[in-house]
Design a protein around this motif. Sequence first.
Motif, PDB file in Angstrom:
ATOM      1  N   THR A 263       0.840  -1.194   0.000  1.00  0.00           N
ATOM      2  CA  THR A 263       0.000   0.000   0.000  1.00  0.00           C
ATOM      3  C   THR A 263       0.874   1.242   0.000  1.00  0.00           C
ATOM      4  OG1 THR A 263      -1.688  -1.178   1.270  1.00  0.00           O
ATOM      5  CG2 THR A 263      -1.832   1.225   1.221  1.00  0.00           C
ATOM      6  N   SER A 264       0.584   2.153  -0.906  1.00  0.00           N
ATOM      7  CA  SER A 264       1.373   3.378  -1.005  1.00  0.00           C
ATOM      8  C   SER A 264       1.259   4.193   0.279  1.00  0.00           C
ATOM      9  CB  SER A 264       0.887   4.211  -2.199  1.00  0.00           C
ATOM     10  OG  SER A 264       1.606   5.427  -2.282  1.00  0.00           O
ATOM     11  N   THR A 265       2.386   4.756   0.721  1.00  0.00           N
ATOM     12  CA  THR A 265       2.403   5.556   1.947  1.00  0.00           C
ATOM     13  C   THR A 265       2.258   7.043   1.672  1.00  0.00           C
ATOM     14  OG1 THR A 265       4.822   5.835   1.907  1.00  0.00           O
ATOM     15  CG2 THR A 265       3.950   3.865   3.001  1.00  0.00           C
ATOM     16  N   GLY A 266       2.239   7.411   0.394  1.00  0.00           N
ATOM     17  CA  GLY A 266       2.153   8.830   0.048  1.00  0.00           C
ATOM     18  C   GLY A 266       3.490   9.536   0.050  1.00  0.00           C
ATOM     19  N   LYS A 267       4.565   8.758   0.062  1.00  0.00           N
ATOM     20  CA  LYS A 267       5.912   9.330   0.034  1.00  0.00           C
ATOM     21  C   LYS A 267       6.102  10.201  -1.203  1.00  0.00           C
ATOM     22  CE  LYS A 267      10.505   9.279   0.957  1.00  0.00           C
ATOM     23  NZ  LYS A 267      11.167   9.613   2.228  1.00  0.00           N
ATOM     24  N   ASN A 268       6.658  11.378  -1.020  1.00  0.00           N
ATOM     25  CA  ASN A 268       6.934  12.269  -2.144  1.00  0.00           C
ATOM     26  C   ASN A 268       8.200  11.806  -2.857  1.00  0.00           C
ATOM     27  OD1 ASN A 268       7.239  14.330  -3.971  1.00  0.00           O
ATOM     28  ND2 ASN A 268       7.715  15.905  -2.460  1.00  0.00           N
TER      29      ASN A 268
ATOM     30  N   PHE B 283       9.465   1.592  -0.669  1.00  0.00           N
ATOM     31  CA  PHE B 283       9.424   0.469  -1.602  1.00  0.00           C
ATOM     32  C   PHE B 283       8.078   0.374  -2.318  1.00  0.00           C
ATOM     33  CE2 PHE B 283       8.398  -4.112  -2.234  1.00  0.00           C
ATOM     34  CZ  PHE B 283       9.315  -4.381  -3.241  1.00  0.00           C
ATOM     35  N   ALA B 284       6.989   0.380  -1.541  1.00  0.00           N
ATOM     36  CA  ALA B 284       5.662   0.250  -2.144  1.00  0.00           C
ATOM     37  C   ALA B 284       5.348   1.433  -3.045  1.00  0.00           C
ATOM     38  CB  ALA B 284       4.604   0.123  -1.051  1.00  0.00           C
TER      39      ALA B 284
END
Length: 399
Positions: free
Chosen positions: A186-191, A283-284
């Motif tokens: 699941t994407s964490t919203g990392k820029n 990673f995700a």
Amino acid sequence: MKTKNILFLSNGHGEDTHNCQIIKVLRKISSDTKISAMPIVGSGSNYKKLNIPIISPTANMPSGGFLYLNPLLLFKDLRQGLISLTWQQLQTVWKFAKNCDLIMATGDIVVAAIAYSTKLPYVVFLSADSSYYEGKINLGLVLPKLLNNSRCLKVFARDALTAKDLNRQGIKKAEFVGTPVMDNLTSTGKNLQLHPELFTIAILPGSRLPEASRNLCLLLKLVREIVKVMGENVCQFRAATVPILMSELAAIGTSQGWQYQGSKLKFLTQEYAIEVICCEDAFADILQNSNLVIGMAGTAIEQAVGLGKPVITIPGEGPSFTYRFAEAQTRLLGCSVQVIGKKIANSFILQEAAQKVKETLADKEYLAVCIDNGLERMGKPGASAKITDYLVKYLQEYK
């Protein structure tokens, strides 16, 4: 109600990852269950991140657990104390199991045999075996007895084809519910500082040092070839690296003629400029946002394929990611993975791989096939919850 105790066995880094996904769910739905782990191969770093007690000493052996790829590495493992370590692990498992209620074994015949030897009920996730390798699993004489034993409650297969094959061979309790490692993407919203008009290429060098460092050096050379073939400002590169590899990036950059500053590797010439942004905690996000993956890894590439991504791989020095491993990986994961070259990647292989990257990104029909192939080979998310539900149901019914 008496506290239930479950011991997780695994024999490989990927197997540790599968178990840890199951453990995360188990903690949420059965917080009073006591969880312990015994990684037969490696140090069990994934378990340690979750603060799961490891019941016996561990060690990183020269082979990394990949003895089947190079039997000569067995001698190095033996010199480093493999026999004494294994015996100590077995004795610890047998002693510890006396206070356990259930064994969850993930891997191959090795962990299935250890689970059987405890005389406890056990569940097996046969993650290391697939009918995609040869069309039919060679179960041998011992494995069927381990899987059909009355104390073996359930056998989870790593894909639907394997589950059907096991059923045909008399393992009626085999079932495919998906692959646990698909549950942590699941994407964490990392820029990631992405430019939407550019292709995003993910770089997966693996997680074990020093091999991951050597792999990254090769992949950086491939990045340069990709830019030569596709031109500047066409692709953007994001590397998913483990924390221990991040600490090596400055030295890797220097050895390859790159500059490293603030998580960025830069390569500058009069013709073009390249930037590779490296992240240890995205990673995700990197996989979800990538159009294509270049990599030299095991489980990470399986996850990329499961997300429908096309993957280009090149053989390395090993001990794990060699041509033999890469070729087997293409059989396991199907058309989504294209391995270029049959020996440690040289300049010609790198040029061929770069050309294949260009061709792949332009092939819309093939890219659509990769999405369907990923679902077939790795299944939909949710396997961790389904396996955990089975474990919890047994523990609740067990008196």
